[in-house]
Design a protein around this motif. Structure first.
Motif, short mmCIF file in Angstrom:
data_model
loop_
_atom_site.label_atom_id
_atom_site.label_comp_id
_atom_site.label_asym_id
_atom_site.label_seq_id
_atom_site.Cartn_x
_atom_site.Cartn_y
_atom_site.Cartn_z
N CYS A 35 0.85 -1.19 0.00
CA CYS A 35 0.00 0.00 0.00
C CYS A 35 0.88 1.24 0.00
O CYS A 35 1.81 1.36 0.81
CB CYS A 35 -0.89 0.00 1.24
N TRP B 132 -1.45 6.44 1.43
CA TRP B 132 -2.78 5.86 1.59
C TRP B 132 -2.92 5.02 2.86
O TRP B 132 -4.01 4.51 3.15
CB TRP B 132 -3.13 4.98 0.39
N GLY C 247 -3.07 5.44 6.04
CA GLY C 247 -4.08 5.81 7.03
C GLY C 247 -5.48 5.47 6.57
O GLY C 247 -6.32 5.04 7.36
N GLN C 248 -5.75 5.67 5.29
CA GLN C 248 -7.07 5.40 4.74
C GLN C 248 -7.39 3.90 4.71
O GLN C 248 -8.54 3.51 4.87
CB GLN C 248 -7.17 5.97 3.32
N TYR C 249 -6.38 3.07 4.51
CA TYR C 249 -6.59 1.64 4.34
C TYR C 249 -6.29 0.83 5.60
O TYR C 249 -6.33 -0.39 5.57
CB TYR C 249 -5.73 1.12 3.18
N ARG D 262 -7.20 0.05 9.69
CA ARG D 262 -8.19 0.18 10.75
C ARG D 262 -7.55 -0.19 12.09
O ARG D 262 -6.56 -0.94 12.12
CB ARG D 262 -9.40 -0.72 10.47
N PRO E 120 -2.43 -2.16 6.36
CA PRO E 120 -3.47 -1.76 5.41
C PRO E 120 -4.19 -2.99 4.84
O PRO E 120 -3.57 -4.04 4.62
CB PRO E 120 -2.72 -1.01 4.32
N PRO F 35 -11.51 0.79 1.10
CA PRO F 35 -10.41 0.86 2.08
C PRO F 35 -10.72 0.09 3.36
O PRO F 35 -11.87 0.05 3.82
CB PRO F 35 -10.28 2.36 2.36
N SER G 38 -10.19 0.80 6.34
CA SER G 38 -10.60 1.59 7.50
C SER G 38 -12.11 1.57 7.70
O SER G 38 -12.61 1.95 8.76
CB SER G 38 -10.12 3.04 7.34
#
Length: 404
Positions: A179, A183, A185-187, A189, A195, A217, A219
């Protein structure tokens, strides 16, 4: 749901082309990259390409002698272990791909040397998926082929004692090793340290995955994914099949999916009962949670059969990963049908019913009906009564995991 087979030799050229695009593109880029490895820069100013002789003809002959001759070195059992499917199904896939796309035929390169054969390219593509090599791309969710609703409902009621049940819905995360940093942080959780991308799927009790939506994503949670999925679009548009059923003397217009507690209280979703106190509700909760094993088993079989999904993904774009996921799901379903384990068989004369969307006011009414929590509560209570009054076998009987 009308019966259909998106991979059978039928007159539906769009289905065949879609399947061909998914499977061939899943291995095409890596095969091309392997061919490009033969091109080596030999000068700093003028780049020349020199050919490395890898004895493609000899490799093809060995492949045929090992697996595809009249008396192959490896028997059918070893073939199925190596390719995750029968020799008959693999040959059919290879022939269909060669007929639909020139990439999967043997072609000469720019220097007029013969390239890889159809069997070599298909073997490379399948083994990339089976043993964990990266694959590549498609840019939309995949709504799997519809199957006969009556057979669906009868099979689930016989197995799980849930009349009107269409399948189980849940989400699975696929780790994304490469990843991009921007990105992450977006992908990522909180409950995952890396990710991921999310697959939403619906599976029936034969492990057939007939709806999948992949690429959002990691998250997000299952509820966020559902709101972006198109699983209920046919219901809202009025183009879905007739799935009405009766339970405890009450008729309902639309079949439902079993789900866990995070899903919303919609008329088409039946959840378990958290912390039940009454014996009726305890029995219902136990049966519902046992029946939901269908989707968990489907995810487990999918990952074990195609190791590329069990390992962290190494591609750099979600587009490549989407195709890899859809190719594995398509092949998973093809193997189930080829082995005779699918609930419904292909019927080229099946009727597809209404395909014209209803007018906007009716769509609004359908949407309201879909999200009606009052209907959800009534349906759940009627199913509680049905399970209590009609299920006489021991709780959990017949719902255990099967070896795949």
């Amino acid at each position: 749901m009308p019966s259909n087979s998106w991979w059978s030799s039928s007159s539906d050229e769009e289905d065949e082309m879609f399947f061909a695009n998914v499977v061939l593109r899943a291995g095409q880029i890596l095969i091309e990259e392997e061919e490009e490895e033969e091109d080596v820069s030999s000068e700093s100013v003028i780049t020349r390409r020199i050919r490395i002789n890898r004895d493609r003809e000899g490799a093809h002959e060995k492949l045929v002698n090992d697996y595809f001759s009249d008396e192959p070195l490896y028997n059918d059992e070893i073939f199925r272990h190596s390719f995750r499917m029968s020799r008959r199904l693999f040959t059919r896939i290879a022939n269909d791909l060669a007929g639909l796309d020139p990439f999967f035929t043997q072609r000469p390169d720019a220097r007029n040397y013969e390239g890889f054969t159809t069997l070599q390219k298909c073997t490379a593509a399948i083994r990339q998926l089976a043993y964990g090599t990266v694959a590549d791309a498609l840019d939309e969710y995949l709504q799997m082929s519809a199957r006969t609703t009556r057979e669906f409902v009868q099979a689930h009621e016989a197995r799980h004692e849930f009349p009107g049940m269409l399948g189980s819905i849940d989400c699975m995360h696929w780790a994304w090793h490469n990843c991009p940093t921007a990105w992450r942080g977006q992908y990522t959780r909180g409950d995952h340290s890396h990710p991921t991308l999310i697959l939403e799927a619906v599976a029936s009790q034969d492990l057939w995955i007939w709806h999948s939506f992949f690429g959002l994503p990691g998250s997000l949670n299952d509820l966020n994914v559902l709101y972006q999925s198109a699983i209920f679009t046919d219901f809202v548009n009025g183009t879905g099949p007739d799935t009405r059923f009766t339970v405890s003397g009450v008729e309902y217009r639309r079949g439902y999916y079993l789900a866990d507690g995070i899903y919303p209280s919609w008329s088409t979703i039946v959840k378990t009962i958290p912390y039940p106190e009454e014996e009726k509700r305890k029995k219902f909760a136990k049966r519902q949670e046992a029946a939901r094993k269908d989707i968990e088993r489907a995810f487990g079989v999918l990952q074990k059969k195609w190791a590329v999904l069990e390992q962290p993904a190494r591609a750099f774009t979600p587009k490549r990963l989407r195709l890899c996921m859809y190719a594995c799901i398509l092949l998973h379903n093809m193997i189930i049908e080829d082995e005779g384990r699918a609930i419904c068989e292909y019927d080229e004369n099946a009727s597809y019913g209404n395909t014209v969307p209803v007018d906007p006011p009716q769509q609004d009414l359908n949407s309201f009906s879909l999200t009606n929590d009052f209907t959800h509560a009534n349906l759940q209570q009627d199913l509680v009564e049905h399970v209590w009054n009609n299920v006489n076998v021991a709780d959990g009987g017949g719902d255990g995991d099967e070896d795949e």
